[in-house]
Design an enzyme around this catalytic site. Sequence first.
Site: not given
Length: 384
Positions: A34, A122, A126-127, A171
């Site tokens: 964060h 998880a 993945s996105s 990400d």
Amino acid sequence: MYDPAVLSTIHRKRFKTEPTVFCAPGRVNLIGEHTDYAEGFVMPAAINYATLAAISPRTDGKIVLFSENYGEEVSYEASSLPNGPRGHWSDYPMGVLSILSGEGQTIPGFSMSLWGDVPVAAGLSSSAALEVATAFAVTSLTGVTYPGPVMAKLCQRSENEFVGASSGIMDQFISVNGKEDHALLLDCRDLSFKLAPIPHNVALVIANTMVKHSIAGGDYTTRRAEAEAACAIINGHRGGVPFLRDATLEDLEKWGHEMEPKSLMRAKHIISENLRTVAACDALMNGDMKTLGRLMAEAHWSYSKDFEASCVEADVMVQLAQDLPGLIGARLTGGGFGGCTINLVEQDKAEEFTRLLGERYEKKMGIKPDIFICHASGGARKIG
Ligand code: GLA
């Protein structure tokens, strides 16, 4: 483990044409949680779990997406792309198309088959892997490509503006720019980065608590808003603090009493996490595993106690790891509220560590965790 040849065969059978295959990895964050949306520091690594996209052009103006994971095909018109999400897996690829189209790219008709082995929900992105795989595949057809950091930004925008999740840049950035056997210290302010080699005798052991994580849910956004409220108070006093990246622990000592208690706690985590992340990169580069491990432990408990983004299961998983042979450092990774812990473990103890952690977690929590030994992989690329 993913196999591009299998996806090519699936695509060929379904669409009767030869595809080009692209691969975009998920990620594990070693430290720096964060901090990205606060323009701070993160240190993720891309992992050898990925989304594959097999693409071929069509002449009928349709966009046909097939997900091997969901066993489902959906179809859109290239000439009228959706302008918002519908709560479906295709929101992620369609969001990327919508952003690319907004950038002036003409999106042609195509067929795309998708398959991935990044565990969903998880905390392993993945996105982002799905967005980045789509962006690489589609820009191979439009012919308009972008430098890595720009590509990452476009994919982040698709998540922020189309899907509606207020996530930062980490990400997508690591999925595009990851490097084999390296962690990447990213300065989320200017997107400059430093690669830190992960020694060959260190394994990345990822332990899934099996508690579902989601950043589309409200907790991620609430934490972010609480942290930003603290930042606004500091900025009101001394200016020059548009983001918590610019704040110090002394600021909190001076003006913390004006903040909501939760805001103060969130800010304390982010400010201290930035310091830890930069120090952790130094430790990794100097081969000082003891310091790295200590910083990871401090990061976990700051994330759990001040940021309140852990859960009982993740705290237990981290605690159990402390007593096991070979542990260097353990903490909850990713957006929080479930998902996986990252354990840096001496390579020759990794198998034993994995077995014992699984047994002890199951005994204590009554949940069988998925635990896998990974390695840091390269970023998104065309395959073959
Ligand atoms: C999610 C978001 C990232 C980052 C992390 C927390 O993964 O997508 O942008 O904020 O949570 O570090």
